[in-house]
Design a protein around this motif. Structure first.
Motif, short mmCIF file in Angstrom:
data_model
loop_
_atom_site.label_atom_id
_atom_site.label_comp_id
_atom_site.label_asym_id
_atom_site.label_seq_id
_atom_site.Cartn_x
_atom_site.Cartn_y
_atom_site.Cartn_z
N ILE A 318 57.68 46.19 48.03
CA ILE A 318 56.85 47.36 48.29
C ILE A 318 55.53 47.22 47.52
O ILE A 318 55.52 46.96 46.33
CB ILE A 318 57.57 48.65 47.85
CG1 ILE A 318 58.85 48.84 48.65
CG2 ILE A 318 56.65 49.85 48.00
CD1 ILE A 318 59.74 49.96 48.13
N ASP A 319 54.42 47.38 48.23
CA ASP A 319 53.09 47.23 47.62
C ASP A 319 52.48 48.59 47.39
O ASP A 319 52.26 49.35 48.34
CB ASP A 319 52.19 46.39 48.53
CG ASP A 319 51.05 45.74 47.76
OD1 ASP A 319 50.56 46.37 46.80
OD2 ASP A 319 50.65 44.62 48.12
N ARG A 320 52.19 48.92 46.13
CA ARG A 320 51.60 50.21 45.77
C ARG A 320 50.25 50.05 45.06
O ARG A 320 49.79 50.98 44.42
CB ARG A 320 52.56 50.99 44.87
CG ARG A 320 53.87 51.42 45.53
CD ARG A 320 54.67 52.31 44.58
NE ARG A 320 55.86 52.87 45.21
CZ ARG A 320 57.05 52.29 45.19
NH1 ARG A 320 57.21 51.12 44.58
NH2 ARG A 320 58.10 52.88 45.77
N ASP A 321 49.63 48.91 45.16
CA ASP A 321 48.40 48.64 44.46
C ASP A 321 47.24 49.43 45.07
O ASP A 321 46.78 49.12 46.16
CB ASP A 321 48.08 47.14 44.52
CG ASP A 321 46.82 46.75 43.76
OD1 ASP A 321 46.14 47.65 43.23
OD2 ASP A 321 46.52 45.54 43.70
N PRO A 322 46.73 50.47 44.38
CA PRO A 322 45.68 51.32 44.97
C PRO A 322 44.37 50.60 45.21
O PRO A 322 43.54 51.07 46.00
CB PRO A 322 45.53 52.45 43.95
CG PRO A 322 45.97 51.85 42.66
CD PRO A 322 47.08 50.91 43.02
N THR A 323 44.14 49.46 44.55
CA THR A 323 42.88 48.74 44.74
C THR A 323 42.80 48.11 46.13
O THR A 323 41.73 47.66 46.54
CB THR A 323 42.70 47.65 43.68
OG1 THR A 323 43.68 46.62 43.86
CG2 THR A 323 42.82 48.22 42.28
N LYS A 324 43.92 48.06 46.84
CA LYS A 324 43.94 47.45 48.17
C LYS A 324 43.62 48.46 49.28
O LYS A 324 43.57 48.09 50.45
CB LYS A 324 45.29 46.79 48.43
CG LYS A 324 45.55 45.61 47.50
CD LYS A 324 46.90 44.97 47.79
CE LYS A 324 47.15 43.79 46.84
NZ LYS A 324 48.47 43.16 47.08
N THR A 325 43.41 49.71 48.93
CA THR A 325 43.02 50.71 49.94
C THR A 325 41.74 50.25 50.63
O THR A 325 40.79 49.85 49.98
CB THR A 325 42.78 52.08 49.28
OG1 THR A 325 43.99 52.51 48.65
CG2 THR A 325 42.37 53.11 50.31
N ALA A 326 41.75 50.32 51.95
CA ALA A 326 40.59 49.97 52.79
C ALA A 326 40.35 48.47 52.88
O ALA A 326 39.38 48.05 53.51
CB ALA A 326 39.32 50.65 52.30
N ARG A 327 41.23 47.67 52.31
CA ARG A 327 41.00 46.22 52.37
C ARG A 327 42.19 45.49 52.98
O ARG A 327 42.41 44.32 52.71
CB ARG A 327 40.73 45.68 50.96
CG ARG A 327 39.43 46.21 50.34
CD ARG A 327 39.09 45.44 49.07
NE ARG A 327 40.05 45.72 48.02
CZ ARG A 327 40.41 44.84 47.09
NH1 ARG A 327 39.91 43.62 47.11
NH2 ARG A 327 41.27 45.16 46.15
N MET A 328 42.93 46.18 53.84
CA MET A 328 44.15 45.57 54.36
C MET A 328 43.88 44.39 55.27
O MET A 328 44.74 43.56 55.48
CB MET A 328 45.02 46.61 55.08
CG MET A 328 44.50 47.08 56.40
SD MET A 328 43.10 48.18 56.23
CE MET A 328 42.79 48.55 57.94
N MET A 329 42.66 44.26 55.78
CA MET A 329 42.34 43.11 56.62
C MET A 329 41.90 41.90 55.78
O MET A 329 41.89 40.78 56.25
CB MET A 329 41.23 43.46 57.60
CG MET A 329 41.57 44.61 58.53
SD MET A 329 43.12 44.37 59.39
CE MET A 329 43.23 45.94 60.27
N ALA A 330 41.51 42.15 54.54
CA ALA A 330 40.97 41.07 53.73
C ALA A 330 41.89 40.66 52.59
O ALA A 330 41.78 39.55 52.07
CB ALA A 330 39.62 41.50 53.14
N VAL A 331 42.80 41.54 52.17
CA VAL A 331 43.65 41.26 51.02
C VAL A 331 45.09 41.11 51.48
O VAL A 331 45.61 41.94 52.21
CB VAL A 331 43.55 42.40 49.98
CG1 VAL A 331 44.50 42.15 48.83
CG2 VAL A 331 42.13 42.51 49.48
N GLU A 332 45.73 40.05 51.07
CA GLU A 332 47.11 39.83 51.45
C GLU A 332 48.03 40.82 50.77
O GLU A 332 47.88 41.12 49.58
CB GLU A 332 47.54 38.40 51.03
CG GLU A 332 46.85 37.30 51.82
CD GLU A 332 47.28 37.27 53.27
OE1 GLU A 332 48.47 37.50 53.55
OE2 GLU A 332 46.43 37.03 54.13
#
Length: 343
Positions: A318-332
């Motif tokens: 389960i991924d809960r890293d808030p820094t990945k918000t809005a970057r789901m196309m660029a961040v694995e």
């Protein structure tokens, strides 16, 4: 089909929404697209989500054609603006010029006089928020849109947008993030801001692009007709998340779904609908029977024991890293680096 208010606004939406990203105009033919929209209507789904950038306008056109003959006031149509739709410097973003031109283009393609929910598809760092929300406000005054939402904005961006739209008719009523059993990056920061402001979540990818339906199995070729085996851009997105470890964990959800008397797809959609601030879940489909199956999840209630078991099985994936918000196309995702041997 259950309905609920979108956040604290007066707009009622079906708890399952039909969306056409990566399908209409891209991976399925016109007859299949029309059949899926009809299946949605037959299942009680009356809320439809699209965007100007989906298949470069073709998705809006197909949706408009499929809804032709349906009483306009009986459905809710949502579209979006911001992502590039051309090569020119003003063919993207949230400037007044692009918002106005994009809205008029969407209205023309959809064959309607107004859009119920118009969403800022991403945040625009280069345009003052005051300009953006004043443009939205003017469209509301002109009767061309009814409500304003955003998609994949961070907690800070949402707070800034709320401040900029304070006192305007264009106040944010919804956020459209990616969210499912595996991808929970909005929980630490975005969800609390939305809860405090009365913003409803219209979440997309509740099935993690079909992975949570259980159709993809470790070591097996992607089944014919699935998104991973389709044409267009779909395989590019989904093959990132077909690692063997993840697929094995997903198969371990099957007994949980069986015990609850639902399919795995229904388990995933129902799980999403029970989360805080979630107003509705957006489903995509290439076949009418998929729409019918997923729509049935709106009436499913999962017990606390079921929710706890889902968390236990998925555990560290389960991924809960808030820094990945809005970057789901660029961040694995944290689990996407696993063995990519499938499909």
């Amino acid at each position: 089909m259950e309905h609920c208010r979108l956040g604290t606004s007066g707009l009622m939406v079906s708890r399952v929404i039909f969306g056409n990203w990566l399908t209409h105009g891209e991976t399925i033919a016109r007859p299949a697209a029309t059949a899926c929209v009809q299946a949605a209507l037959d299942a009680g789904i009356d809320t439809f989500d699209t965007a100007d950038v989906y298949a470069m306008g073709a998705a809006e056109t197909l949706l408009g054609e499929a809804l032709r003959g349906t009483t306009r006031s009986s459905v809710v149509i949502a579209s979006k603006v911001c992502l590039p739709v051309g090569s020119g410097p003003n063919d993207r973003g949230l400037s007044r010029k692009h918002i106005m031109e994009s809205c008029h283009g969407s209205l023309r393609r959809l064959g309607t006089d107004y859009i119920d929910l118009y969403q800022a598809h991403r945040f625009d760092e280069d345009t003052p928020l005051e300009e953006t929300f004043q443009a939205f406000d003017d469209l509301i005054r002109q009767g061309k849109i009814r409500y304003v939402g955003v998609s994949e904005w961070t907690a800070e961006q949402l707070a800034a947008g709320l401040a900029a739209s304070d006192g305007l008719r264009s106040r944010i009523v919804s956020n459209q993030p990616q969210y499912n059993m595996l991808w929970r990056v909005i929980e630490p920061e975005v969800v609390p801001v939305c809860a405090g402001a009365g913003i409803g979540q219209l979440v997309f990818q509740p099935l993690a692009q079909g992975v949570l339906s259980g159709k993809y199995r470790p070591g097996a070729t992607a089944p014919a007709g699935s998104r991973a085996a389709a044409g267009g851009r779909a395989p590019t997105f989904i093959r990132r998340v077909l690692g063997a470890e993840l697929l094995d964990r997903v198969q371990r959800l099957r007994p949980i779904a069986d015990a609850a008397g639902v399919s795995m797809a229904q388990l995933a959609v129902a799980w999403t609908l029970q989360r805080p601030t979630v107003s509705a879940a957006i489903i995509g489909a290439s076949r009418p029977e998929q729409v019918t199956e997923n729509a049935a999840a709106a009436g499913v209630r999962l017990g606390a024991d079921v929710l706890a078991e889902v968390d236990r099985v998925l555990g560290d994936l389960i991924d809960r890293d808030p820094t990945k918000t809005a970057r789901m196309m660029a961040v694995e995702p944290s689990w996407a680096a696993a063995d990519q041997s499938t499909g």
